[in-house]
Design a protein around this motif. Structure first.
Motif, PDB file in Angstrom:
ATOM      1  N   THR A  53      62.058 -26.108  11.109  1.00 30.69           N
ATOM      2  CA  THR A  53      61.726 -26.604  12.450  1.00 30.69           C
ATOM      3  C   THR A  53      61.142 -28.003  12.355  1.00 30.69           C
ATOM      4  OG1 THR A  53      59.427 -25.823  12.450  1.00 30.69           O
ATOM      5  CG2 THR A  53      61.127 -24.221  13.047  1.00 30.69           C
ATOM      6  N   ASP A  54      60.928 -28.613  13.528  1.00 34.29           N
ATOM      7  CA  ASP A  54      60.282 -29.937  13.577  1.00 34.29           C
ATOM      8  C   ASP A  54      58.863 -29.817  14.105  1.00 34.29           C
ATOM      9  OD1 ASP A  54      60.726 -29.235  16.157  1.00 34.29           O
ATOM     10  OD2 ASP A  54      61.555 -31.157  16.803  1.00 34.29           O
ATOM     11  N   TRP A  55      58.211 -28.724  13.818  1.00 30.36           N
ATOM     12  CA  TRP A  55      56.870 -28.461  14.351  1.00 30.36           C
ATOM     13  C   TRP A  55      55.884 -29.553  13.953  1.00 30.36           C
ATOM     14  CZ3 TRP A  55      52.504 -25.021  12.290  1.00 30.36           C
ATOM     15  CH2 TRP A  55      51.575 -24.777  13.296  1.00 30.36           C
ATOM     16  N   ASN A  56      55.131 -30.039  14.952  1.00 30.90           N
ATOM     17  CA  ASN A  56      54.129 -31.074  14.693  1.00 30.90           C
ATOM     18  C   ASN A  56      52.704 -30.559  14.867  1.00 30.90           C
ATOM     19  OD1 ASN A  56      53.902 -30.797  17.423  1.00 30.90           O
ATOM     20  ND2 ASN A  56      54.707 -32.827  17.935  1.00 30.90           N
ATOM     21  N   ILE A  64      65.722 -26.859  13.662  1.00 30.26           N
ATOM     22  CA  ILE A  64      66.588 -28.001  13.326  1.00 30.26           C
ATOM     23  C   ILE A  64      67.419 -27.736  12.081  1.00 30.26           C
ATOM     24  CG2 ILE A  64      65.082 -29.719  14.404  1.00 30.26           C
ATOM     25  CD1 ILE A  64      63.990 -30.331  11.612  1.00 30.26           C
ATOM     26  N   GLU A  67      67.673 -29.949   8.289  1.00 30.43           N
ATOM     27  CA  GLU A  67      67.446 -31.401   8.389  1.00 30.43           C
ATOM     28  C   GLU A  67      66.263 -31.852   7.544  1.00 30.43           C
ATOM     29  OE1 GLU A  67      67.220 -32.990  12.284  1.00 30.43           O
ATOM     30  OE2 GLU A  67      69.051 -32.008  12.983  1.00 30.43           O
ATOM     31  N   ASN A  68      65.186 -31.042   7.505  1.00 31.40           N
ATOM     32  CA  ASN A  68      64.024 -31.436   6.692  1.00 31.40           C
ATOM     33  C   ASN A  68      64.386 -31.542   5.212  1.00 31.40           C
ATOM     34  OD1 ASN A  68      62.086 -31.663   8.733  1.00 31.40           O
ATOM     35  ND2 ASN A  68      61.762 -29.443   8.771  1.00 31.40           N
ATOM     36  N   GLU A  71      66.410 -34.622   4.592  1.00 25.87           N
ATOM     37  CA  GLU A  71      65.560 -35.816   4.591  1.00 25.87           C
ATOM     38  C   GLU A  71      64.820 -35.977   3.265  1.00 25.87           C
ATOM     39  OE1 GLU A  71      62.916 -36.025   7.889  1.00 25.87           O
ATOM     40  OE2 GLU A  71      61.821 -37.757   7.093  1.00 25.87           O
ATOM     41  N   ARG A 273      53.391 -33.747  10.404  1.00 20.75           N
ATOM     42  CA  ARG A 273      54.763 -33.226  10.302  1.00 20.75           C
ATOM     43  C   ARG A 273      54.714 -31.888   9.551  1.00 20.75           C
ATOM     44  NH1 ARG A 273      58.943 -37.363   8.103  1.00 20.75           N
ATOM     45  NH2 ARG A 273      60.288 -35.875   9.188  1.00 20.75           N
ATOM     46  N   GLY A 275      56.479 -29.140   9.893  1.00 18.18           N
ATOM     47  CA  GLY A 275      57.776 -28.612   9.466  1.00 18.18           C
ATOM     48  C   GLY A 275      58.275 -29.292   8.202  1.00 18.18           C
ATOM     49  N   TYR A 276      58.179 -30.624   8.150  1.00 22.67           N
ATOM     50  CA  TYR A 276      58.618 -31.368   6.968  1.00 22.67           C
ATOM     51  C   TYR A 276      57.719 -31.057   5.772  1.00 22.67           C
ATOM     52  CZ  TYR A 276      60.062 -35.376   4.147  1.00 22.67           C
ATOM     53  OH  TYR A 276      60.529 -36.179   3.129  1.00 22.67           O
TER      54      TYR A 276
END
Length: 306
Positions: A53-56, A64, A67-68, A71, A273, A275-276
């Motif tokens: 996810t792109d959880w912040n 997502i 994608e992480n 990246e 970030r 999720g990342y």
């Protein structure tokens, strides 16, 4: 059928007359298993889910996919952190294990001061990683003792900023880790040496084997179990290196000493970030598992050919 021997009859009678032991069943393990599941594995599984996810940390997480992870292997900073982590682990494991083995072989001799010397070498392994790093940060200062000694010995003309120089910062961190973990390897190998029967070396010496031949043919093969313990311990510690980097360089200069663990911290808590950061943490976890399995396979006991 022959009658049982008196000894067999006595053993059988003892087993029959022995009081039954209270049942220690798997039920006793349930509290520990529940604690382990809740404190260790559930957060890991949840982190694996957040890595997709792109959880912040503020808004609802959005799925997502991978994608992480894409990246991570596309961003120069993350790739450099991964490379630094592997390089530190390779250097620290190789040198620490070898130094620990040499120290153990040297200190296994019967001398009066061996216990004091062993304690002196093992002390860094039980010290706090942060306190150790700050001690070395003082030693590495441009006006610190290391530069003064090197200049006194005429090994360098000008004082060097070891932790601010991109060419020496990473190696300085490796030196600190080696200093700290060699004592751990030494203790593991000393325990292994205590289990080797002295008669083996004495018989080989009577047969004319030299010290090197006895070490190569008797001591080193019998130290394989100790190696199976020392290498994974040092590998896991070096792969998850965090405190030393943060205290010595903070990941600098210009990100040259960043590791996966420091990137997890910065991306998660400094940049928000989550999720990342979870994806980075999952990559580090998988890296540790894979390398530990490879080491276990390589150093496992092998059956002698018949």
């Amino acid at each position: 059928m022959n009658d049982p021997s008196p000894a067999t009859s006595v053993r059988t009678e003892r087993r029959r007359s022995a009081p039954s032991r209270p049942g220690i069943t798997w039920r006793w393990l349930i509290p520990a298993l529940l604690f382990l599941l809740g404190a260790r594995y559930l957060p890991t599984i949840a982190g694996a889910g957040y890595s997709l996810t792109d959880w912040n940390g503020l808004t609802a997480p959005r799925f997502i996919g991978l994608e992480n992870f894409q990246e991570i292997f596309r961003t120069p900073e993350a790739v450099r952190a991964l490379r630094n982590t592997l390089l530190i682990s390779l250097v620290v494991v190789s040198v620490s294990t070898l130094l620990g083995l040499i120290l153990a072989l040297g200190l296994n001799a019967v001398v009066k001061t061996r216990h004091i010397i062993r304690a002196a070498f093992f002390l860094p392994a039980v010290m706090s990683a942060l306190s150790t790093a700050y001690v070395w940060k003082f030693l590495f200062q441009i006006d610190g003792p290391i530069n003064e000694v090197l200049q006194a010995l005429r090994l360098q003309d000008e004082p060097r900023s070891w932790l601010a120089d991109p060419d020496t910062a990473l190696w300085s961190i490796c030196a600190v880790m080696i200093w700290q973990l060699s004592g751990l390897a030494m203790v593991v190998y000393l325990a292994g040496l205590q289990g080797i029967p002295a008669e083996l070396n004495e018989a080989a010496a009577v047969d004319g084997a030299s010290t090197w031949q006895r070490t190569r043919s008797i001591t080193l093969p019998l130290l394989r179990p100790a190696t199976m313990i020392a290498i994974p311990l040092i590998t896991i510690t070096s792969l998850s290196i965090f405190d030393q980097v943060l205290a010595l360089t903070g990941g600098g200069p210009v990100g040259m000493t960043e590791t996966l663990a420091t990137q997890v911290y910065k991306q998660t808590f400094a940049n928000g970030r989550y999720g990342y950061g979870a994806a980075l943490s999952l990559v580090l976890t998988l890296l540790i598992i894979v390398i530990a399995l490879i080491q276990t396979f390589v150093t496992r006991p092998r059956k002698e050919a018949t």
